[in-house]
Every structure is written in C-alpha cells, then in structure tokens.
Design an enzyme around this catalytic site. Sequence first.
Site, PDB file in Angstrom:
ATOM      1  N   THR A 176      -5.878  14.668  -0.407  1.00 19.68           N
ATOM      2  CA  THR A 176      -4.990  14.622  -1.577  1.00 19.68           C
ATOM      3  C   THR A 176      -5.510  15.491  -2.716  1.00 19.68           C
ATOM      4  O   THR A 176      -4.757  16.204  -3.374  1.00 19.68           O
ATOM      5  CB  THR A 176      -4.818  13.173  -2.062  1.00 19.68           C
ATOM      6  OG1 THR A 176      -4.097  12.434  -1.069  1.00 19.68           O
ATOM      7  CG2 THR A 176      -4.064  13.108  -3.380  1.00 19.68           C
ATOM      8  N   ASP A 230       0.836  -1.207   0.000  1.00 16.20           N
ATOM      9  CA  ASP A 230       0.000   0.000   0.000  1.00 16.20           C
ATOM     10  C   ASP A 230       0.865   1.249   0.000  1.00 16.20           C
ATOM     11  O   ASP A 230       1.612   1.494   0.948  1.00 16.20           O
ATOM     12  CB  ASP A 230      -0.903  -0.023   1.228  1.00 16.20           C
ATOM     13  CG  ASP A 230      -1.681   1.272   1.403  1.00 16.20           C
ATOM     14  OD1 ASP A 230      -2.403   1.631   0.470  1.00 16.20           O
ATOM     15  OD2 ASP A 230      -1.557   1.902   2.462  1.00 16.20           O
ATOM     16  N   GLY A 243     -12.474   3.640  -0.559  1.00 18.19           N
ATOM     17  CA  GLY A 243     -12.759   5.024  -0.219  1.00 18.19           C
ATOM     18  C   GLY A 243     -13.998   5.567  -0.912  1.00 18.19           C
ATOM     19  O   GLY A 243     -14.424   5.081  -1.962  1.00 18.19           O
ATOM     20  N   GLY A 244     -14.580   6.590  -0.309  1.00 18.91           N
ATOM     21  CA  GLY A 244     -15.692   7.299  -0.923  1.00 18.91           C
ATOM     22  C   GLY A 244     -17.071   6.865  -0.466  1.00 18.91           C
ATOM     23  O   GLY A 244     -18.057   7.526  -0.781  1.00 18.91           O
ATOM     24  N   GLY A 261      -7.927   9.804  -3.344  1.00 17.23           N
ATOM     25  CA  GLY A 261      -8.560  11.025  -2.861  1.00 17.23           C
ATOM     26  C   GLY A 261      -9.999  10.971  -2.406  1.00 17.23           C
ATOM     27  O   GLY A 261     -10.508  11.997  -1.933  1.00 17.23           O
ATOM     28  N   CYS A 303      -9.134  12.142   3.721  1.00 15.34           N
ATOM     29  CA  CYS A 303      -8.059  12.332   2.742  1.00 15.34           C
ATOM     30  C   CYS A 303      -8.189  13.720   2.112  1.00 15.34           C
ATOM     31  O   CYS A 303      -9.282  14.127   1.718  1.00 15.34           O
ATOM     32  CB  CYS A 303      -8.129  11.264   1.653  1.00 15.34           C
ATOM     33  SG  CYS A 303      -6.841  11.396   0.393  1.00 15.34           S
ATOM     34  N   TYR A 324      10.004  18.238   2.743  1.00 19.57           N
ATOM     35  CA  TYR A 324       9.724  18.146   1.310  1.00 19.57           C
ATOM     36  C   TYR A 324       8.280  17.762   0.994  1.00 19.57           C
ATOM     37  O   TYR A 324       7.920  17.636  -0.182  1.00 19.57           O
ATOM     38  CB  TYR A 324      10.667  17.137   0.646  1.00 19.57           C
ATOM     39  CG  TYR A 324      10.581  15.734   1.215  1.00 19.57           C
ATOM     40  CD1 TYR A 324       9.609  14.835   0.771  1.00 19.57           C
ATOM     41  CD2 TYR A 324      11.454  15.306   2.196  1.00 19.57           C
ATOM     42  CE1 TYR A 324       9.519  13.564   1.281  1.00 19.57           C
ATOM     43  CE2 TYR A 324      11.382  14.028   2.728  1.00 19.57           C
ATOM     44  CZ  TYR A 324      10.410  13.165   2.266  1.00 19.57           C
ATOM     45  OH  TYR A 324      10.322  11.900   2.793  1.00 19.57           O
TER      46      TYR A 324
END
Length: 343
Positions: free
Chosen positions: A185, A126, A217-218, A178, A183, A282
């Site tokens: 992203t 993952d 997700g979602g 995303g 999340c 970063y």
Amino acid sequence: MRIENEIKLDYKDVLIRPKRSTLKSRKEVDLNRTYKFRNSKQNWTGIPIMAANMDGVGTFDMALALGDLDLFTCLAKQYSWMDWGTDLNPHTSRKRIAISIGTNQNQYNTAKKIIDEFALKWICIDIANGYSEHFADFVKQVRSDYPNHNIIAGNVVTADMTQELILAGADVVKVGIGPGSVCTTRIQTGVGYPQLSAVIECADAAHGLGGHIIADGGCTCPGDVAKAFGAGADFVMLGGMLAGHVEGGGQESILDGQHVRMFYGMSSDTAMNKHSGGVADYRSSEGRTVFVPDRGKVRDTVLDILGGLRSTCTYVGAPTLKQLSKCTTFVRCTQQFNGVFVK
C-alpha cells in the site's frame, strides 16, 4: 498541503532500555491478560496475540492450534457457510476466534447466519481504508445487531479515527496501514504511518475512552512483538511471522530444492484472482506474493515468540504482560542488531 515535522518511528528505530528487575526466571512472567470491553461489556482472558485474517494464516487449523496455546485467530473473510460447517472443529474455542467481514451488505447477511448458527462471540470488521465515512456507519449497524458481541474494526492509524470507531461501537480497533510483510500500500499509494508511533498514539486515544487496540502488521521478530506491547498495544496481530506453517495450508511447491508455501497479501493480484475473479480496472494490486520456507508446525514458532516476550519482561522488571508498557522506555537507535551474518 502541510507537513508534520515531529519524527514518527517504526519498530526498527528503537530498542527497549533494560531496567533493574527482581524476577529470577522467565517462568515467573505471566503473559495472560484479562480485558473487559467497553461496548460489549464482555470479559476475555488469554494471551493477546492474534493470527491475521489472511489466506495461509487465518485458517481453521490455525485457530485450533493457537487456541490450545491460549492465542487468538481472526479467520479469513473468504470462508463460506459450507466452509464453516465443514472445517470448524468442535473443540475450537469460540472465545478465541473471530469471523471476518467487510462492509458488503449481502456478505454481512450471510455472516449473520454463520454468527448465529455457530454461536460466535467475536466479529472482525476489516477493510483496508478505515477512514471511509460509511465504515463507521457500518460499525454502528453491527453493534446495533449484536450489542453483546466483541467487535473489532479497522484499519486506521490515527487517534481521531480510533476514537470515532470506538464511539461507533467497536471494542477493539485494528491499527496499521502498510506495515505488513506482503503489503505494498505504501508503495502504490504513498499512504501510511510508522507503526510504533501509530500504536502509541492510537493506544493512548483508545484507552482514554476505555477501548482497546490491535497492533496489526510490521512485526518481523519476537522483539517487535515486545515493542508493540511496550508501546501500549492490547493485542498484537501477526501475518508473516505465522506464515509457512502446516496449519496455514497454502500452496506447497519446491523452489531451489527447498519446500516452500505460497503467502500473499489480501489485496494482491493473487488474492483478487482467487477470490474476486481478477483485479478490477479501477484498482491496482496492493500486495505481493512470496514463497515462505515450510516451517512445520506452528507450535514451535509460537513458543519462540512467547519465550522472547517473557525475556523482555525480565529485562525491564515486568512480572506480567500488563505491566510491560509501564516498565518500557524506548531509546532511539540507528541499528538494532549486528547483521554481519544475516543473509
């Protein structure tokens, strides 16, 4: 620069059209699936709903509770050798759990000892960006080391990379960039893909090769889980829908007089401060931290999800979960429910 003009859809953009049904009761619906995986050649039978490999969800206690209901858990990758030895319940089915790893070679060497010591059957590789060239190479390495294990790899959202990961050795590809509840992203990077369309396109690509996918997700409600399966997902992975339960642990506190549990994305500053000593210069946080009302034991939540899924099947005439996608016709909509009394 180019623009794709074809409309891509999320779960909220569609409803499932009802169809004539011979089913008399939800009790007649069978939610178990049996899969034979392309690369491992192994069989698996169970209800293909997974707890995400996140703090507060992918825990050993969650694995034991979900395993009793024939569901699956991907354990959070931050568990150490000592955690596995201390917290893994001897009654936890090895067929219903996966160890989660990234692509760090030192961490993989430790994971190999855990896989062998505890006779694990599933490996979940993952990383946030499954499009990195080294990722497919790492999947090949793990497949070479474990030719008979079931390997999950992700995350991606397009057909081409789904196929590449399957050809590299993955049995199941995790789909979703995303869409998760914690999340960010898409906010931080502008990168993503509407989840329903991602599932449809990646499932089609995977099935053409004899592979499988996870819709990751979602999902915000049982109806979204049904839509994911209707779109062709072989498994559905849940994070936020399983957060806040006793089995997930999580920091407890009282907020506005209500008992709550902390839940956060695994790329959030909370997660990086906990597991990596802070956010590196970063990069930025790509997750949020929220407080979820304490929801008690996970069993009631799972039964509610499974009840909704069975009801979906009765509405479209699917006697088994396997047949749901064949019975599904999506209709586009601008509003999927009446929200007048929803906070």
